[in-house]
Design an enzyme around this catalytic site. Structure first.
Site, short mmCIF file in Angstrom:
data_model
loop_
_atom_site.label_atom_id
_atom_site.label_comp_id
_atom_site.label_asym_id
_atom_site.label_seq_id
_atom_site.Cartn_x
_atom_site.Cartn_y
_atom_site.Cartn_z
N ALA A 65 -26.04 -46.76 -40.00
CA ALA A 65 -25.15 -45.62 -39.57
C ALA A 65 -24.34 -44.82 -40.31
O ALA A 65 -23.80 -43.55 -40.28
CB ALA A 65 -24.74 -45.92 -38.28
N ASP A 182 -14.15 -58.43 -39.76
CA ASP A 182 -15.75 -58.40 -39.40
C ASP A 182 -16.56 -59.25 -40.15
O ASP A 182 -17.40 -58.91 -40.80
CB ASP A 182 -15.85 -56.97 -39.64
CG ASP A 182 -17.52 -56.48 -39.06
OD1 ASP A 182 -17.95 -57.49 -37.99
OD2 ASP A 182 -18.20 -55.58 -39.25
#
EC number: 2.7.11.24
Length: 806
Positions: A65, A182
């Protein structure tokens, strides 16, 4: 029955419920989805790279993305790199800020276990047309997610080495007051040499120093649910580096069993899986929960005791489970830090305090707290690119060497001096005439000498009388020519340039140590192969000799020992033998019958064997024990012989242990199944089993076996013969849109996670909303696409049929 839990956390994790948008009619959903899918593919799958003549693109590694990453080769040096393209980098404020954040962080970090920026390509178009950012990074063939969920062997030594590198990079990162937020296997890049680098810093944030910063910390938080810390799910408002340590613990457990530890399908299921292993949180943790309904829901559950890690991972290494238990704690303050984890006994094999640096100064996140427009972010990114090239050019100028050229000054040529021959008498050593006085000169003599040849005097001038034995004119001319040639060569080499300072000794980095260890390992393996070849040749000869003259009785036969060890053991064997008693005096000679055979009195135990005579040291029994202790200690190995490394079981063995969420609330549905990762006890290694020996000293045989093992022991895990191709997620390109959209539209969305195929759960709705912000899509289109691909909020609870609002 526990009260159904309503949605308490918004899409950003801040605790605000998200607004509800009415669903679009069913008959228009297909057309809207088709339009959105075409837009996503058109804008995301732009793999055209404009990198000029400096780099040559090889192949595409992955796309997502946020961008596309491809492998490339630098034409000048042939070095292979990875080039990440961020197309339309300034269309969406969230993505532009993510790019700026990642550029600043990677420029600040310089560590072997953190992905490094090698180059940032300068824009080749005017500022108004500048849209795509190209970042050149380290090339890593694969990532840890691909390694774990493949047929690649993953031994305990691999797990230990990967965990050490991860914690080493995390210690450096935390010392700069940066939290990754993350961490997951797909963001840990790996190559075939088992080197690991932490990547994808797009979600990184700084430490929260005040309660007002908690909202800033949780903004855009879309980390994968399976590796999300409890304080983020329970809104404990205690956001520290312990968030990353929880993720490291989940990755550690996944490496041990090659299966995700807490693969929750939704928010409630994730909490249930965690409490099934860790038990009910303490009252202090429950009282610190920020959401009232979440606190009431946890208090309504029946109390549960924690499950021992030996039950979750039967047969696993105890030290590994000890470290895992210190990472996975409900209380953030009770979790071990990265620096303390490096000192744990499980990692003692690789721990080196001098090779685990900190980062100074800390990273400044002040720019991230400002409300920046797209134009200001674009200016900041261009400034970062220019600063990167300015710094690199400054470093090149510092190491560039340019000698300064100065004109040579002239001075009068010294008058010729007659040089007597060395074979002349001693009385002739005096000069023919005293040296003429030089004319006074007001200026100081220059440092340089004029080497231009003066015109020869006319031949009519009378030469001074020559003495017998003096050097001839031809010899003097040859000497002068040689001296002139030497001076010219020295001037040509730059005598006026300053002397080059000795190059300072470069500090030894972890990468250089790694290369040294690999070189030593290669040499050890070559020596081991040579020793093995010689051993096989010796055994073949011994078998041939045994066939002809009986079996060999050498206790050291067949062992791989160095010459020093073999001589030491032979010396020890000789010292361990009992001293032979002194021979008894011979009796007086007496006449013997002619028919009698001569006899002799034995001086030791007589063997009953009818075979050939054996040396005294090889006769077993009590008499073969050493009489006196050796003068020195018995050689012992540096440590206990490690257990054989085993490969974790494949996922097919765990299919029957699937973690199925309860159909209802806890206590009212089917019995819960604890996560169980069978690994089995390690099989015995036949190479380490001591073989029975006929030697009179069993301890000598044991020492021989241990020394033989130490000759070929490898301190580093074996390198990978081949690594599966990575997805590119570790370079920060986001989730794979091709695979995600194909699964969503063509095959439908599965009911649960596909084990071993993906390490990401449902993403936040803000991810797609921010991405489509600048593409002219209305909220109805976005809502329709979200519902079609099920990109719900990670905190959304209404997707459970048994948790609907009353």
């Amino acid at each position: 029955m526990a009260e159904p839990l309503k949605e308490e956390d918004g899409e950003d994790g801040s605790g605000e419920p998200p607004g509800r948008v009415k669903a679009e009619p069913v008959h228009t959903a297909a057309s809207v989805v088709a339009k959105n899918l075409a837009l996503l593919k058109a804008r995301s799958f732009d793999v055209t790279f404009d990198v000029g003549d400096e780099y040559e693109i090889i192949e595409t590694i992955g796309n997502g993305a946020y961008g596309v990453v491809s492998s490339a080769r630098r034409r000048l040096t042939g070095q292979q790199v990875a080039i990440k393209k961020i197309p339309n980098a300034f269309d969406v404020v969230t993505n532009a800020k993510r790019t700026l954040r990642e550029l600043k962080i990677l420029k600040h970090f310089k560590h072997d276990n953190i992905i490094a920026i090698k180059d940032i390509l300068k824009p080749t178009v005017p500022y108004g047309e500048f849209r795509s950012v190209y970042v050149v990074l380290d090339l890593m063939e694969s990532d840890l997610h691909q390694i774990i969920h493949s047929s690649q062997p993953l031994t305990l030594e691999h797990v230990r080495y990967f965990l050490y590198q991860l914690l080493r990079g995390l210690k450096y990162m935390h010392s700069a007051q940066v939290i990754h937020r993350d961490l997951k296997p797909s963001n840990l890049l790996v190559n075939e040499n088992c080197e690991l680098k932490i990547g994808d810093f797009g979600m990184a944030r700084g430490l929260c120093t005040s309660p007002a910063e908690h909202q800033y910390f949780m903004t855009e938080y879309v980390a994968t649910r399976w590796y999300r810390a409890p304080e983020l799910m329970l809104s404990l408002h205690e956001y520290t580096q312990a968030i990353d340590l929880w993720s490291v613990g989940c990755i550690f457990g996944e490496m041990l069993a090659r299966r995700q530890l807490f693969p929750g399908k939704n928010y409630v299921h994730q909490l249930q899986l965690i409490m099934m292993v860790l038990g009910t949180p303490s009252p202090a943790v429950i009282q610190a929960v920020g959401a009232e309904r979440v606190r009431a829901y946890i208090q309504s559950l029946p109390p549960r005791q924690p499950v021992p890690w030996e039950t979750v991972y039967p047969g696993a290494d105890r030290q590994a489970l000890s470290l895992l238990g210190r990472m996975l704690r409900f209380e953030p303050s009770a979790r071990i830090s990265a620096a303390a984890a490096l000192r744990h006994p499980f990692l003692a094999k690789y721990h080196d305090p001098d090779d685990e640096p900190d980062c100074a100064p800390p990273f400044d996140f002040a720019f991230d707290r400002e409300a920046l427009t797209r134009e200001r972010i674009k200016e900041a990114i261009v400034a970062e690119i220019e600063d990167f090239h300015a710094r690199r050019e400054g470093i090149r100028q510092q190491i560039r060497f340019q000698p300064s050229l100065q004109p040579v000054a002239s001075e009068p040529v010294c008058p010729d001096v007659e040089m007597p021959s060395p074979w002349a008498p001693s009385g002739d050593c005096a000069m023919e005439s005293p040296p003429p006085a030089l004319p006074p000169c007001s200026d100081p003599a220059p440092d340089t000498v004029d080497l231009t040849l003066q015109p020869a005097p006319p031949a009519s001038e009378l030469a001074p009388p020559k003495r017998e034995g003096a050097i001839s004119d031809n010899t003097k001319a040859a000497l002068k020519a040689a001296l002139l040639k030497s001076l010219r060569s020295r001037l040509r080499d730059g005598p006026s340039a300053p002397l080059e300072a000795p190059e300072p000794r470069k500090p030894v980095t972890a990468q250089e140590r790694q290369r040294e260890r690999e070189e030593k390992r290669r040499r050890r393996q070559e020596r081991a192969k040579e020793r093995e070849k010689r051993r096989q040749e010796r055994e073949r000869k011994e078998r041939g000799a045994g066939t002809l003259g009986g079996p060999s009785t050498d206790p050291l036969a067949g062992l791989v020992l160095s010459d020093n060890d073999r001589s030491l053991l032979e010396r020890w064997t000789r010292m361990a033998r009992p001293p032979a008693p002194a021979p008894a005096p011979a009796p007086a000679p007496a006449p013997a019958p002619s028919s009698a055979q001569p006899t002799s009195t034995p001086t030791g135990p007589v063997s009953q064997s009818t075979g050939p005579l054996q040396p005294a040291g090889s006769i077993p029994g009590p008499a073969s024990q050493p009489v006196c202790p050796p003068p020195g200690p018995v050689p012992q190995p540096a440590g206990p012989i490690p257990a054989p490394l085993q490969t974790a079981p494949s996922t097919s063995l765990l299919a029957s242990q699937s973690l199925v969420p309860p159909s209802g609330l806890p206590g009212s549905g089917a019995p819960e199944v604890l996560p169980y990762f069978p690994s089995g006890p390690p099989p015995p290694d036949p190479g380490l089993t001591p073989q029975p020996s006929t030697s009179e000293s069993p301890d000598v045989n044991l020492v021989t076996q241990q020394l033989s093992k130490s000759q070929v022991e490898d301190p580093l895990p074996p390198v990978f013969s081949g690594t599966p191709k990575g997805s590119g997620a570790g370079y920060g390109v986001g989730f794979d849109l091709e695979e995600f959209l194909n699964q969503s539209f063509d095959m439908g969305v599965a009911d649960g996670p596909q084990d071993g195929q993906a390490d990401s759960a449902s993403l936040s709705a803000s991810l797609l909303a921010d991405w489509l912000e600048g593409h002219g899509m209305n909220p109805a289109d976005i809502e329709s696409l979200q519902r079609e691909i099920q990109m719900d909020s990670p905190m959304l609870l209404s997707d459970l049929p048994d948790l609907q609002e009353p």
